[in-house]
Design a protein around this motif. Sequence first.
Motif, PDB file in Angstrom:
ATOM      1  N   ALA A  60       0.837  -1.209   0.000  1.00  0.00           N
ATOM      2  CA  ALA A  60       0.000   0.000   0.000  1.00  0.00           C
ATOM      3  C   ALA A  60       0.864   1.248   0.000  1.00  0.00           C
ATOM      4  O   ALA A  60       0.594   2.218  -0.733  1.00  0.00           O
ATOM      5  N   ALA A  61       1.924   1.245   0.812  1.00  0.00           N
ATOM      6  CA  ALA A  61       2.830   2.397   0.856  1.00  0.00           C
ATOM      7  C   ALA A  61       3.540   2.571  -0.479  1.00  0.00           C
ATOM      8  O   ALA A  61       3.678   3.695  -0.990  1.00  0.00           O
ATOM      9  N   HIS A  62       3.985   1.460  -1.060  1.00  0.00           N
ATOM     10  CA  HIS A  62       4.681   1.519  -2.341  1.00  0.00           C
ATOM     11  C   HIS A  62       3.768   2.054  -3.443  1.00  0.00           C
ATOM     12  O   HIS A  62       4.182   2.900  -4.247  1.00  0.00           O
ATOM     13  N   ASP A  63       2.526   1.568  -3.471  1.00  0.00           N
ATOM     14  CA  ASP A  63       1.588   2.008  -4.502  1.00  0.00           C
ATOM     15  C   ASP A  63       1.286   3.502  -4.373  1.00  0.00           C
ATOM     16  O   ASP A  63       1.135   4.204  -5.386  1.00  0.00           O
ATOM     17  N   ALA A  64       1.190   3.976  -3.141  1.00  0.00           N
ATOM     18  CA  ALA A  64       0.934   5.406  -2.947  1.00  0.00           C
ATOM     19  C   ALA A  64       2.103   6.236  -3.459  1.00  0.00           C
ATOM     20  O   ALA A  64       1.916   7.251  -4.141  1.00  0.00           O
ATOM     21  N   ARG A  65       3.325   5.803  -3.160  1.00  0.00           N
ATOM     22  CA  ARG A  65       4.499   6.553  -3.627  1.00  0.00           C
ATOM     23  C   ARG A  65       4.622   6.508  -5.148  1.00  0.00           C
ATOM     24  O   ARG A  65       5.143   7.441  -5.757  1.00  0.00           O
ATOM     25  N   ALA A  66       4.176   5.402  -5.750  1.00  0.00           N
ATOM     26  CA  ALA A  66       4.344   5.211  -7.197  1.00  0.00           C
ATOM     27  C   ALA A  66       3.152   5.685  -8.006  1.00  0.00           C
ATOM     28  O   ALA A  66       3.150   5.548  -9.233  1.00  0.00           O
ATOM     29  N   ALA A  67       2.155   6.263  -7.359  1.00  0.00           N
ATOM     30  CA  ALA A  67       0.935   6.660  -8.073  1.00  0.00           C
ATOM     31  C   ALA A  67       1.194   7.737  -9.118  1.00  0.00           C
ATOM     32  O   ALA A  67       0.416   7.889 -10.067  1.00  0.00           O
ATOM     33  N   HIS A  68       2.300   8.465  -8.987  1.00  0.00           N
ATOM     34  CA  HIS A  68       2.606   9.530  -9.946  1.00  0.00           C
ATOM     35  C   HIS A  68       2.772   8.976 -11.362  1.00  0.00           C
ATOM     36  O   HIS A  68       2.635   9.717 -12.344  1.00  0.00           O
ATOM     37  N   ARG A  69       3.053   7.664 -11.477  1.00  0.00           N
ATOM     38  CA  ARG A  69       3.197   7.066 -12.809  1.00  0.00           C
ATOM     39  C   ARG A  69       1.908   7.179 -13.617  1.00  0.00           C
ATOM     40  O   ARG A  69       1.942   7.139 -14.844  1.00  0.00           O
ATOM     41  N   PHE A  70       0.794   7.315 -12.918  1.00  0.00           N
ATOM     42  CA  PHE A  70      -0.506   7.407 -13.585  1.00  0.00           C
ATOM     43  C   PHE A  70      -1.051   8.837 -13.567  1.00  0.00           C
ATOM     44  O   PHE A  70      -2.224   9.060 -13.881  1.00  0.00           O
ATOM     45  N   GLY A  71      -0.194   9.788 -13.201  1.00  0.00           N
ATOM     46  CA  GLY A  71      -0.635  11.167 -13.100  1.00  0.00           C
ATOM     47  C   GLY A  71      -1.377  11.478 -11.813  1.00  0.00           C
ATOM     48  O   GLY A  71      -2.053  12.505 -11.708  1.00  0.00           O
ATOM     49  N   VAL A  72      -1.274  10.582 -10.842  1.00  0.00           N
ATOM     50  CA  VAL A  72      -1.921  10.779  -9.543  1.00  0.00           C
ATOM     51  C   VAL A  72      -0.845  11.161  -8.537  1.00  0.00           C
ATOM     52  O   VAL A  72       0.108  10.402  -8.334  1.00  0.00           O
ATOM     53  N   ARG A  73      -0.982  12.321  -7.913  1.00  0.00           N
ATOM     54  CA  ARG A  73       0.043  12.810  -6.993  1.00  0.00           C
ATOM     55  C   ARG A  73      -0.371  12.573  -5.546  1.00  0.00           C
ATOM     56  O   ARG A  73      -1.444  12.996  -5.112  1.00  0.00           O
ATOM     57  N   VAL A  74       0.458  11.856  -4.819  1.00  0.00           N
ATOM     58  CA  VAL A  74       0.267  11.677  -3.380  1.00  0.00           C
ATOM     59  C   VAL A  74       1.392  12.448  -2.706  1.00  0.00           C
ATOM     60  O   VAL A  74       2.543  12.001  -2.702  1.00  0.00           O
ATOM     61  N   PRO A  75       1.088  13.630  -2.167  1.00  0.00           N
ATOM     62  CA  PRO A  75       2.155  14.519  -1.693  1.00  0.00           C
ATOM     63  C   PRO A  75       3.045  13.923  -0.612  1.00  0.00           C
ATOM     64  O   PRO A  75       4.246  14.136  -0.602  1.00  0.00           O
TER      65      PRO A  75
END
Length: 465
Positions: A60-75
């Motif tokens: 879950a932590a990894h997916d949140a950090r990597a969400a930018h690959r889809f244009g989704v920003r988790v600050p």
Amino acid sequence: MREVRCDVAVIGAGTAGIAAHKAAREAGARAVLIEAGPGGTTCARVGCMPSKLLAVAGHAAHDARAAHRFGVRVPHVEIDGPAVLGRLRAERDRFVRLVFEGLEALPGEERLSGRARFLDGETLAVGDATRLRFRAAVVATGSSPSLPKPLEGLGTRVLTTDTVFEIPDLPASLAVLGGGPVGIEIAQAMARLGVAVSLFDVGHTLAGLSHPDLTRAAAEIFGAEIDLHLGTEVSGAEAEGDGVRLFFKGPDGAGSVRVERVLAAAGRPPNVTGLALGAAGLRLGEHGMPEFDARSLRCDGARVFIAGDANGLRPVLHEAARQGRIAGRNAAALAVSDAASAPEPWTALAMVFTRPGTAKVGASYDAEAGNARVTGAASFRDQGRARVEARNSGGLRIWADRRGVLLGAEMIGPDVEHLGHLLAFAIEDGLTAERLRDRPYYHPTLEEGFESALAEITRNCGAGG
């Protein structure tokens, strides 16, 4: 001393023992289940379930950090270590409670508490107050983590697979000794939860993989998150402040590293010490293990069977449960006759729940097989569904005999737990690569990744014919 009689005595109330006791009862035998504690099965208490709970938190932590690959920003991703471990223990305790509820439903005369040891081929001492006479027995005492000699004397600085899930918070740094399924699962989970992880293994492979292409892929994939030291021996350790300094020797020479905690994850030997197996007339081999038939699970012609982790065949849960059923049925039959069945083993199936995951199916990779086998390869790097989900790494290798009959496979990639099952079913049914290829594969799915490997096997078998 109280004396109790039964048809089948089952020593150990883990996955194999519970299954053996149930199977013996269903076969009409009077069965007694003996538990020395702590109980709850290895899987529920310290194995499959808590390790997966830690892994999903890391993913879950990894997916949140990597969400930018889809244009989704988790600050900002914040890891609350006590909360991660609190949920882990709460869910783990629920799984364990369900196991105990099943045991508590048994009639009192079918359960004994205490440590068992053989007095002879038909008698067990259970604790200091009970003597149990049996017609047949099942040893299902499980396994315990081993502690490498360099780590002795370091107290709570050293964790095992029995204690790692009890820590109140995540350590700042962790050294994992052992790159097998348990070691790599916990190492990746900890790394994804913000722990600085170093992994040491005397071998050169990870997650149980053996095909050279896939072992290289695994080292590259996991090495991006973990400080890997393969082909490396930990030669010493000493307390340093509130942590540990490890000394090691590897391909690049000697070195040392300081970590807050060390996890010993290099294996779980069978729990056979203290059972006095020799008193039951069993012929014992290396490390005090009895000689037994791997299909019937009967020990050296005696009225004793051995199942689950206790027999050293390292079965995972589904196999341990099946072994328990086989041993229980055979023990019940042997209690009244001299019959024991010896069913064929299931197609081997082993998985590691990292991301990407790994799977091994059927016959192992054999570097010496030569022309006796045909191998098909597939990559997930450019596979359609894998690229859509930005999980395009790894690959698979499938091998068959010269007729194209599927024998086994290894893989590392997205959702290979499902691909592994499909191949296990195909191997169990004796399918050829051509027949498996001629099946409906929906688009776009990861299952389409089979196609190129199966096509390669089919072509090469035709060319060799």
